[in-house]
Design a protein around this motif. Structure first.
Motif, PDB file in Angstrom:
ATOM      1  N   ASP A 192      73.800  13.812  87.900  1.00 23.94           N
ATOM      2  CA  ASP A 192      74.355  15.127  88.162  1.00 23.94           C
ATOM      3  C   ASP A 192      74.504  15.899  87.075  1.00 23.94           C
ATOM      4  OD1 ASP A 192      74.689  14.310  90.762  1.00 23.94           O
ATOM      5  OD2 ASP A 192      76.802  14.212  91.106  1.00 23.94           O
ATOM      6  N   ASP A 193      75.105  15.607  86.142  1.00 30.03           N
ATOM      7  CA  ASP A 193      75.272  16.598  84.935  1.00 30.03           C
ATOM      8  C   ASP A 193      73.985  17.133  84.289  1.00 30.03           C
ATOM      9  OD1 ASP A 193      75.422  13.757  83.973  1.00 30.03           O
ATOM     10  OD2 ASP A 193      76.350  14.628  82.089  1.00 30.03           O
ATOM     11  N   ASP A 194      73.168  16.346  84.207  1.00 29.78           N
ATOM     12  CA  ASP A 194      71.763  16.573  83.812  1.00 29.78           C
ATOM     13  C   ASP A 194      71.072  17.763  84.757  1.00 29.78           C
ATOM     14  OD1 ASP A 194      71.888  14.678  81.990  1.00 29.78           O
ATOM     15  OD2 ASP A 194      71.712  13.200  83.177  1.00 29.78           O
TER      16      ASP A 194
ATOM     17  N   GLN B 235      70.207   9.026  92.173  1.00 33.27           N
ATOM     18  CA  GLN B 235      71.379   8.914  93.049  1.00 33.27           C
ATOM     19  C   GLN B 235      72.167  10.169  92.749  1.00 33.27           C
ATOM     20  OE1 GLN B 235      73.088   5.130  93.263  1.00 33.27           O
ATOM     21  NE2 GLN B 235      71.120   4.318  94.152  1.00 33.27           N
ATOM     22  N   LEU B 236      72.175  11.283  93.033  1.00 32.62           N
ATOM     23  CA  LEU B 236      72.832  12.683  93.073  1.00 32.62           C
ATOM     24  C   LEU B 236      73.764  12.330  93.799  1.00 32.62           C
ATOM     25  CD1 LEU B 236      70.027  15.030  92.084  1.00 32.62           C
ATOM     26  CD2 LEU B 236      71.140  13.376  90.544  1.00 32.62           C
ATOM     27  N   THR B 237      74.859  13.144  93.406  1.00 33.43           N
ATOM     28  CA  THR B 237      76.134  13.340  94.477  1.00 33.43           C
ATOM     29  C   THR B 237      75.876  14.857  95.145  1.00 33.43           C
ATOM     30  OG1 THR B 237      77.419  14.294  92.913  1.00 33.43           O
ATOM     31  CG2 THR B 237      77.646  11.862  92.921  1.00 33.43           C
TER      32      THR B 237
ATOM     33  N   VAL C 221      77.543  17.423  94.430  1.00 32.92           N
ATOM     34  CA  VAL C 221      77.664  18.104  93.584  1.00 32.92           C
ATOM     35  C   VAL C 221      76.531  18.798  92.894  1.00 32.92           C
ATOM     36  CG1 VAL C 221      79.009  18.778  91.176  1.00 32.92           C
ATOM     37  CG2 VAL C 221      79.935  17.416  92.761  1.00 32.92           C
ATOM     38  N   ALA C 222      75.707  17.862  92.428  1.00 29.48           N
ATOM     39  CA  ALA C 222      74.069  17.993  92.148  1.00 29.48           C
ATOM     40  C   ALA C 222      73.457  19.039  93.535  1.00 29.48           C
ATOM     41  CB  ALA C 222      73.485  17.013  91.778  1.00 29.48           C
ATOM     42  N   ASN C 223      73.448  18.424  94.504  1.00 27.80           N
ATOM     43  CA  ASN C 223      72.887  18.823  95.677  1.00 27.80           C
ATOM     44  C   ASN C 223      73.274  20.172  95.985  1.00 27.80           C
ATOM     45  OD1 ASN C 223      70.985  16.784  96.037  1.00 27.80           O
ATOM     46  ND2 ASN C 223      72.668  15.402  97.081  1.00 27.80           N
ATOM     47  N   LEU C 224      74.647  20.471  95.812  1.00 22.54           N
ATOM     48  CA  LEU C 224      75.201  21.740  95.818  1.00 22.54           C
ATOM     49  C   LEU C 224      74.350  22.930  94.985  1.00 22.54           C
ATOM     50  CD1 LEU C 224      77.180  23.979  97.220  1.00 22.54           C
ATOM     51  CD2 LEU C 224      78.657  23.282  95.646  1.00 22.54           C
ATOM     52  N   TYR C 225      74.475  22.383  93.639  1.00 26.21           N
ATOM     53  CA  TYR C 225      73.599  23.242  92.755  1.00 26.21           C
ATOM     54  C   TYR C 225      72.187  23.493  93.082  1.00 26.21           C
ATOM     55  CZ  TYR C 225      77.216  23.752  88.927  1.00 26.21           C
ATOM     56  OH  TYR C 225      78.403  24.152  88.281  1.00 26.21           O
ATOM     57  N   LEU C 226      71.589  22.504  93.534  1.00 27.40           N
ATOM     58  CA  LEU C 226      70.078  22.570  93.929  1.00 27.40           C
ATOM     59  C   LEU C 226      69.886  23.309  95.165  1.00 27.40           C
ATOM     60  CD1 LEU C 226      69.058  18.778  93.517  1.00 27.40           C
ATOM     61  CD2 LEU C 226      68.367  20.716  92.242  1.00 27.40           C
ATOM     62  N   SER C 227      71.012  23.373  96.108  1.00 30.23           N
ATOM     63  CA  SER C 227      70.723  24.280  97.394  1.00 30.23           C
ATOM     64  C   SER C 227      71.057  25.842  97.000  1.00 30.23           C
ATOM     65  CB  SER C 227      71.574  23.610  98.540  1.00 30.23           C
ATOM     66  OG  SER C 227      73.175  23.741  98.116  1.00 30.23           O
TER      67      SER C 227
END
Length: 83
Positions: free
Chosen positions: A46-48, A69-71, A73-79
């Motif tokens: 995620d942090d990457d 395996q992103l959580t 949190v990362a998916n929110l940044y991506l969206s």
């Protein structure tokens, strides 16, 4: 390590063996990248993803990720990416 480079300002595409540390160095050094393909980076978290988006998000038009395996949190940044 095998690396394929296509037009430095447009796209970096990597093969197996690239570490997350190397990705951070590339993102820090190549701040005009528009496309980044990272399908085979080992242990990408995620942090990457958040680091890549924070550094390149304004001009990044394409980000290709592998089966990490992103959580949420990362998916929110991506969206929330503008493109």
């Amino acid at each position: 390590m095998s690396t394929v480079l296509v037009n430095v300002k447009e796209m970096f595409s990597f093969q197996q063996g690239l570490s997350r540390t190397t990705v951070h160095l590339i993102v820090e050094s190549c701040q005009h990248l528009k496309k980044l393909s990272l399908p085979y980076v080992q242990q990408f978290f995620d942090d990457d993803v958040i680091h890549v988006i924070n550094k390149l998000g304004k001009q990044l038009t394409t980000l290709v990720l592998g089966e990490y395996q992103l959580t949420d949190v990362a998916n929110l940044y991506l969206s929330n990416c503008t493109r």
